[in-house]
Scaffold this motif. Structure first.
Motif, PDB file in Angstrom:
ATOM      1  N   LYS A  88       0.820  -1.219   0.000  1.00 24.78           N
ATOM      2  CA  LYS A  88       0.000   0.000   0.000  1.00 24.78           C
ATOM      3  C   LYS A  88       0.851   1.265   0.000  1.00 24.78           C
ATOM      4  N   GLY A  89       2.155   1.096  -0.214  1.00 23.58           N
ATOM      5  CA  GLY A  89       3.029   2.259  -0.279  1.00 23.58           C
ATOM      6  C   GLY A  89       3.486   2.788   1.066  1.00 23.58           C
ATOM      7  N   VAL A  90       3.254   2.019   2.125  1.00 26.02           N
ATOM      8  CA  VAL A  90       3.673   2.425   3.468  1.00 26.02           C
ATOM      9  C   VAL A  90       5.121   1.993   3.687  1.00 26.02           C
ATOM     10  N   VAL A  91       5.922   2.863   4.279  1.00 26.57           N
ATOM     11  CA  VAL A  91       7.321   2.558   4.586  1.00 26.57           C
ATOM     12  C   VAL A  91       7.404   2.005   6.007  1.00 26.57           C
ATOM     13  N   TRP A  92       7.896   0.778   6.138  1.00 26.99           N
ATOM     14  CA  TRP A  92       7.987   0.128   7.457  1.00 26.99           C
ATOM     15  C   TRP A  92       9.466   0.021   7.830  1.00 26.99           C
ATOM     16  N   LEU A  93       9.833   0.675   8.919  1.00 32.46           N
ATOM     17  CA  LEU A  93      11.214   0.652   9.380  1.00 32.46           C
ATOM     18  C   LEU A  93      11.326  -0.073  10.713  1.00 32.46           C
ATOM     19  N   GLN A  94      12.157  -1.094  10.755  1.00 33.52           N
ATOM     20  CA  GLN A  94      12.515  -1.702  12.040  1.00 33.52           C
ATOM     21  C   GLN A  94      13.579  -0.814  12.686  1.00 33.52           C
ATOM     22  N   VAL A  95      13.554  -0.740  14.011  1.00 35.00           N
ATOM     23  CA  VAL A  95      14.596  -0.016  14.739  1.00 35.00           C
ATOM     24  C   VAL A  95      15.132  -0.925  15.835  1.00 35.00           C
ATOM     25  N   VAL A  96      16.441  -1.109  15.859  1.00 29.90           N
ATOM     26  CA  VAL A  96      17.084  -1.935  16.884  1.00 29.90           C
ATOM     27  C   VAL A  96      17.900  -1.012  17.783  1.00 29.90           C
ATOM     28  N   SER A  97      17.421  -0.803  19.016  1.00 25.87           N
ATOM     29  CA  SER A  97      18.091   0.104  19.946  1.00 25.87           C
ATOM     30  C   SER A  97      18.840  -0.629  21.054  1.00 25.87           C
ATOM     31  N   SER A  98      18.978  -1.942  20.944  1.00 26.87           N
ATOM     32  CA  SER A  98      19.738  -2.693  21.944  1.00 26.87           C
ATOM     33  C   SER A  98      21.212  -2.278  21.882  1.00 26.87           C
ATOM     34  N   ALA A  99      21.782  -2.018  23.045  1.00 30.23           N
ATOM     35  CA  ALA A  99      23.175  -1.582  23.115  1.00 30.23           C
ATOM     36  C   ALA A  99      24.133  -2.756  22.925  1.00 30.23           C
ATOM     37  N   ASN A 195      -3.132   6.522  21.088  1.00 28.87           N
ATOM     38  CA  ASN A 195      -2.122   6.395  22.138  1.00 28.87           C
ATOM     39  C   ASN A 195      -2.495   5.226  23.035  1.00 28.87           C
ATOM     40  N   THR A 196      -1.864   4.084  22.809  1.00 26.21           N
ATOM     41  CA  THR A 196      -2.174   2.896  23.593  1.00 26.21           C
ATOM     42  C   THR A 196      -0.935   2.475  24.390  1.00 26.21           C
ATOM     43  N   LYS A 197      -1.132   1.542  25.286  1.00 27.94           N
ATOM     44  CA  LYS A 197      -0.033   1.100  26.140  1.00 27.94           C
ATOM     45  C   LYS A 197       0.816   0.059  25.411  1.00 27.94           C
ATOM     46  N   PRO A 198       2.125   0.317  25.267  1.00 32.90           N
ATOM     47  CA  PRO A 198       2.986  -0.686  24.623  1.00 32.90           C
ATOM     48  C   PRO A 198       3.241  -1.852  25.568  1.00 32.90           C
ATOM     49  N   TYR A 199       3.526  -2.999  25.022  1.00 33.52           N
ATOM     50  CA  TYR A 199       3.890  -4.145  25.855  1.00 33.52           C
ATOM     51  C   TYR A 199       5.013  -4.911  25.199  1.00 33.52           C
ATOM     52  N   GLY A 200       5.735  -5.673  26.006  1.00 34.14           N
ATOM     53  CA  GLY A 200       6.848  -6.466  25.497  1.00 34.14           C
ATOM     54  C   GLY A 200       8.018  -6.419  26.446  1.00 34.14           C
ATOM     55  N   CYS A 201       9.210  -6.685  25.920  1.00 33.89           N
ATOM     56  CA  CYS A 201      10.429  -6.625  26.714  1.00 33.89           C
ATOM     57  C   CYS A 201      10.919  -5.169  26.765  1.00 33.89           C
ATOM     58  N   SER A 202      11.506  -4.788  27.878  1.00 33.88           N
ATOM     59  CA  SER A 202      12.076  -3.445  27.953  1.00 33.88           C
ATOM     60  C   SER A 202      13.220  -3.330  26.948  1.00 33.88           C
ATOM     61  N   ILE A 203      13.366  -2.157  26.347  1.00 28.88           N
ATOM     62  CA  ILE A 203      14.449  -1.952  25.390  1.00 28.88           C
ATOM     63  C   ILE A 203      15.783  -1.919  26.148  1.00 28.88           C
ATOM     64  N   LYS A 204      16.759  -2.623  25.639  1.00 26.31           N
ATOM     65  CA  LYS A 204      18.041  -2.771  26.342  1.00 26.31           C
ATOM     66  C   LYS A 204      19.001  -1.638  25.969  1.00 26.31           C
ATOM     67  N   TYR A 205      18.656  -0.449  26.459  1.00 27.54           N
ATOM     68  CA  TYR A 205      19.509   0.704  26.207  1.00 27.54           C
ATOM     69  C   TYR A 205      20.842   0.570  26.938  1.00 27.54           C
ATOM     70  N   GLY A 206      21.840   1.298  26.437  1.00 28.31           N
ATOM     71  CA  GLY A 206      23.142   1.306  27.100  1.00 28.31           C
ATOM     72  C   GLY A 206      23.115   2.187  28.342  1.00 28.31           C
TER      73      GLY A 206
END
Length: 206
Positions: A88-99, A195-206
Motif C-alpha cells: 500500500k506504499g507504506v514505509v515500514w522501518l525496524q529499529v534496533v536500539s539494543s546496546a 495512544n495505547t499502552k505498549p507491551y513487550g520486553c524493555s528496550i536494552k539501552y546502554g
C-alpha cells in the motif's frame, strides 16, 4: 549533619537522578512533527526519516530475542503486516536500539539474515546501538510501534495490539491497533485509538 539534613540531601539527589532520566528519555508528541533522524541501515545505506515525507511511515522497535517479538514473527503476524503495508506504499522501518553486549543487539549482516529467515519485509532496518533514536521517541518496549502520516506528523504510538501476552493463541482475539491506524490514515480519517499502552520486553539501552 543532622538526620533531617541528610534526608533532604538524599531526596535532592534522588530527584536529580529522576530528572536526568526524564531528560534522557524524550516523549514524541502526537499530532506534532515526528522527531527527525538519520542513521545507518543494516545494509550499510543511510536511512533518513525526511526522505519519506509524503508517505506513511511505521517505526517498529524490535529485539529478536524477546519472547513478545518472537510471538509476532514466528506466527507471521509482523511479516504479514510489513508486506501488506509495503503493498500500500507504506514505509515500514525496524529499529534496533539494543546496546552492544545486551540482548537483541545485532550487526547489519545478522539483522539481514534474521529478516530473511523470518520472511520479514521491512523497507529498512535501522541500527540504533547508541539508543539516540529510541530515546528521542520515548520507545520503551519491543515491540513498540509509532506511525507517522504523510505530512510528517506522529499519529499513533503504543502497542501493536490489545492483548499483552507472548502467546500466539491470543493474536486472533486481539484488536490490531497498527492495522486500524493505517486503515484510518489511508481513508483520510483521524486515528481513533492513537495512544495505547505498549507491551513487550524493555528496550536494552546502554
Amino acid at each position: 549533619m543532622s538526620a533531617t539534613m541528610k534526608h533532604l540531601v538524599r531526596a535532592a539527589v534522588t530527584v536529580g537522578f529522576m530528572a536526568a532520566a526524564a531528560g534522557a528519555m524524550a516523549n514524541a508528541e502526537l499530532n506534532k512533527p515526528a522527531p527527525a533522524f538519520a542513521a545507518v541501515g543494516a545494509d550499510g545505506k543511510p536511512v533518513r526519516l525526511d526522505a519519506y515525507k509524503g508517505k506513511t511511515v511505521v517505526l517498529e522497535w524490535t529485539n529478536h530475542e524477546c519472547p513478545y517479538v518472537k510471538k509476532h514473527y514466528e506466527s507471521g503476524n509482523i511479516p504479514n503486516l510489513q508486506k501488506d503495508a509495503a503493498g500500500k506504499g507504506v514505509v515500514w522501518l525496524q529499529v534496533v536500539s539494543s546496546a552492544p553486549g545486551k540482548q537483541g543487539n545485532v550487526d547489519g549482516a545478522t539483522a539481514q539474515k534474521l529478516n530473511a529467515s523470518r520472511k520479514a519485509a521491512p523497507a529498512a532496518t535501522v541500527l540504533d546501538a547508541d539508543g539516540k533514536i529510541g530515546k528521542m521517541y520515548g520507545a520503551q518496549t519491543t515491540p513498540h510501534m509509532f506511525i507517522i502520516n504523510p505530512a510528517g506528523q506522529l499519529v499513533y504510538k503504543g502497542g501493536i495490539d490489545s492483548i499483552a501476552t507472548a502467546s500466539k493463541d491470543d493474536l486472533a482475539k486481539a484488536e490490531n491497533y497498527v492495522t486500524a491506524a493505517l486503515n484510518a490514515i489511508s481513508a483520510g480519517k483521524p486515528v481513533q485509538k492513537a495512544n495505547t499502552k505498549p507491551y513487550g520486553c524493555s528496550i536494552k539501552y546502554g
